[in-house]
Design an enzyme around this catalytic site. Structure first.
Site, PDB file in Angstrom:
ATOM      1  N   HIS A  64     -97.195  49.065  65.497  1.00  0.00           N
ATOM      2  CA  HIS A  64     -96.361  48.344  66.461  1.00  0.00           C
ATOM      3  C   HIS A  64     -97.100  47.164  67.077  1.00  0.00           C
ATOM      4  O   HIS A  64     -96.686  46.671  68.122  1.00  0.00           O
ATOM      5  CB  HIS A  64     -95.904  49.298  67.577  1.00  0.00           C
ATOM      6  CG  HIS A  64     -95.003  50.390  67.076  1.00  0.00           C
ATOM      7  ND1 HIS A  64     -95.123  51.701  67.460  1.00  0.00           N
ATOM      8  CD2 HIS A  64     -93.980  50.356  66.195  1.00  0.00           C
ATOM      9  CE1 HIS A  64     -94.194  52.427  66.850  1.00  0.00           C
ATOM     10  NE2 HIS A  64     -93.494  51.637  66.074  1.00  0.00           N
ATOM     11  N   LYS A  70     -91.260  46.223  59.895  1.00  0.00           N
ATOM     12  CA  LYS A  70     -90.491  45.747  58.739  1.00  0.00           C
ATOM     13  C   LYS A  70     -90.915  46.458  57.475  1.00  0.00           C
ATOM     14  O   LYS A  70     -92.111  46.695  57.260  1.00  0.00           O
ATOM     15  CB  LYS A  70     -90.780  44.233  58.592  1.00  0.00           C
ATOM     16  CG  LYS A  70     -89.905  43.518  57.603  1.00  0.00           C
ATOM     17  CD  LYS A  70     -88.614  43.061  58.228  1.00  0.00           C
ATOM     18  CE  LYS A  70     -87.627  42.558  57.194  1.00  0.00           C
ATOM     19  NZ  LYS A  70     -87.007  43.659  56.398  1.00  0.00           N
ATOM     20  N   LYS A 106     -91.695  51.656  56.565  1.00  0.00           N
ATOM     21  CA  LYS A 106     -91.066  51.947  55.274  1.00  0.00           C
ATOM     22  C   LYS A 106     -90.140  53.128  55.425  1.00  0.00           C
ATOM     23  O   LYS A 106     -90.349  53.985  56.284  1.00  0.00           O
ATOM     24  CB  LYS A 106     -92.147  52.303  54.238  1.00  0.00           C
ATOM     25  CG  LYS A 106     -91.687  52.134  52.808  1.00  0.00           C
ATOM     26  CD  LYS A 106     -91.699  50.667  52.433  1.00  0.00           C
ATOM     27  CE  LYS A 106     -91.518  50.422  50.979  1.00  0.00           C
ATOM     28  NZ  LYS A 106     -92.046  49.089  50.632  1.00  0.00           N
ATOM     29  N   SER A 362     -87.678  37.882  53.519  1.00  0.00           N
ATOM     30  CA  SER A 362     -86.962  38.684  54.518  1.00  0.00           C
ATOM     31  C   SER A 362     -87.146  38.082  55.914  1.00  0.00           C
ATOM     32  O   SER A 362     -86.221  38.069  56.731  1.00  0.00           O
ATOM     33  CB  SER A 362     -87.499  40.116  54.541  1.00  0.00           C
ATOM     34  OG  SER A 362     -86.889  40.894  53.544  1.00  0.00           O
TER      35      SER A 362
END
Ligand code: GLU
Length: 471
Positions: A64, A70, A106, A362
């Site tokens: 974090h 992501k 993930k 992304s």
């Protein structure tokens, strides 16, 4: 074979090797290495025939230090908690290496997607999204999933739609997931981005004469003979752009076996053949290979593993003939095998750099969703006008008249795909130079993977130290 290796342990071995070069409190390094949040979810699925099945799934947020976190969602029978943790950790390092401002995460659902109908897959995806939402494991500022093995734009559209229904009125809701279809807030070029990034990265690596010389390779991709393991989204696109750059595809494998032809394989004809036959084996004019792993041992300049983790092991590493390995997959080489290859002088372009094209694009998609405007929309026409005025000024200064075709080429304004590819190419080229510079700063004592990992760990450590995330 993959069961012999604990994937997260393999990732952490390369972390530890790099951490020795990072000046930081060892306890803090231990924190960087660990997964911050691990969420295991099981839920029931009503199958089309009326029976019930229990679906197991995971979402792991590794770090974090930047938010949102992501990373993709994988649908595969082999998914397990250890794998998802390893993949989440790799996402953290990957984002840091290419300067994408996200932490790593993930997800994984333990199913073989080919065994489920479209309706069943939709129910699984929507329920999984709901479970994430329930625990604040998804959101544009929290954790943003994307495609991975076994998922694609269709699944991402279901994720977005589910999240949007649960958050009516949230202006940035579309940014809760990336890899969406372009019609649903996706960005042009996302589907092919990982494969394209692999080729941009290899082109950058092969452009440096000093690094090619010890491998006895010429510079450039033109004429290089390459093999790709895996013909999924990453493998297919990497092969396609390698061929566009003049490289020759001499071997391909997928889970059912492979083929080889030293004179070159026609990729599009092969894809059509596979579509018809369900396998690449038997493709006319090419020699069949007994297994997916056999392709790794073919004679070639560049080997691109673009399938699963733990494919190159101490068992097969001595038989690998490639001079350069471009890791399209996440974690294709075990730590010990990697060390063996490095000792033999093989140049490995590591996964945490080379396959970061997907998350890079992304990031562009996420930015597009937050901006609520597509790239190029504001400036395209203005740029065209400016280029046209320049062309006219050149014509009047030189007395030469450009043809209509020349003029349209010279005055074209950038569209979204041009800008996405330009941003991706710049990201890959810049990060490669940073990794090489780091390797040089460490007096060439380490390989590129370790240099990339040192860069990544440093960035995460600095975030922790500067943000002072110590309650
Ligand atoms: N699943 C991809 C990867 O392994 C993409 C992740 C993303 O776009 O967030 O890098």
């Amino acid at each position: 074979m993959s069961t012999e290796y604990k994937f997260f342990d393999e990732v952490n071995k390369s972390f530890d090797r790099a951490a020795a070069f990072v000046d930081a409190d060892p306890t803090l390094l231990g924190q960087v290495k660990r997964c911050n949040s691990v969420y295991y979810i099981s839920f029931p699925l009503r199958r089309d025939d009326g029976s019930i099945e229990v679906i197991e799934s995971w979402r792991v947020e590794h770090s974090h230090h930047r938010q949102p976190t992501k990373g993709g969602i994988r649908y595969a029978k082999s998914v397990n908690g250890d794998e998802v943790m390893a993949l989440a950790a790799l996402m953290t390092y990957k984002c840091a290496v290419v300067n994408v401002p996200f932490g790593g995460a993930k997800g994984g659902v333990r199913i073989d997607p080919r065994r489920y109908s479209e309706g069943e897959l939709e129910r699984i995806t929507r329920r999984f999204t709901f479970e994430l939402w329930k625990k604040h494991f998804i959101g544009p500022a929290i954790d943003v999933p994307a495609p991975d093995m076994g998922t694609g734009p269709r699944e991402m559209a279901w994720v977005a739609d589910t999240y949007q229904s649960l958050n009516a009125g949230e202006l940035n809701a579309a940014a809760c997931v990336t890899g969406k279809p372009v019609t649903q807030g996706g960005v042009a070029g996302r589907t092919e981005a990982t494969g394209r990034g692999v080729v941009y990265g290899l082109a950058e690596a092969c452009s440096i004469a000093e690094d090619m010389k010890p491998l006895k390779l010429s510079t450039g991709l033109d004429g290089k003979r390459f093999v790709v393991q895996g013909l999924g989204n990453v493998g297919y696109h990497a092969a396609k752009y390698m061929i566009e750059m003049g490289a020759v595809l001499v071997g391909v494998s997928e889970f059912k076996g492979g083929i080889a032809n030293p004179d070159g394989i026609d990729l599009e004809r092969l894809m059509a053949y596979r579509e018809e036959q369900g396998t690449v084996v038997g493709f006319p004019g090419a020699a069949p290979l007994p297994s997916s792993l056999a392709a790794l041992e073919l004679e070639c300049d560049i080997l691109i593993p673009a399938a699963l983790e733990n494919q190159i092991t101490p068992e097969n590493a001595p038989r690998i003939k490639a001079k350069l390995i471009g890791e399209g997959a996440n974690g294709p080489t075990t730590d010990e095998a990697d060390q063996m290859l490095q000792r033999r002088g093989v140049l490995t372009i590591p996964d945490i750099y080379l396959n970061s094209g997907g998350v890079t694009v992304s990031y562009f998609e996420w930015l597009k969703n937050l901006q609520h405007v597509s790239f190029g929309r504001m400036e395209k026409r203005f740029d065209q006008g400016a280029y046209r005025r320049l062309v006219k000024a050149m014509e009047s200064a030189t007395g030469k008249q450009f043809s209509l075709q020349e003029e349209s080429i010279l005055t074209r304004g950038a569209e979204e795909l041009d800008l996405v590819n330009s941003g991706l190419e710049e990201t890959m080229a810049f990060a490669y130079q940073q990794i090489r510079n780091k390797r040089a700063a460490l007096e060439d004592k380490v390989d590129l993977r370790t240099a990339a990992m040192v860069l990544a760990i440093n960035k995460v450590v600095v975030s922790y130290e500067e943000l002072g995330i110590f309650p």
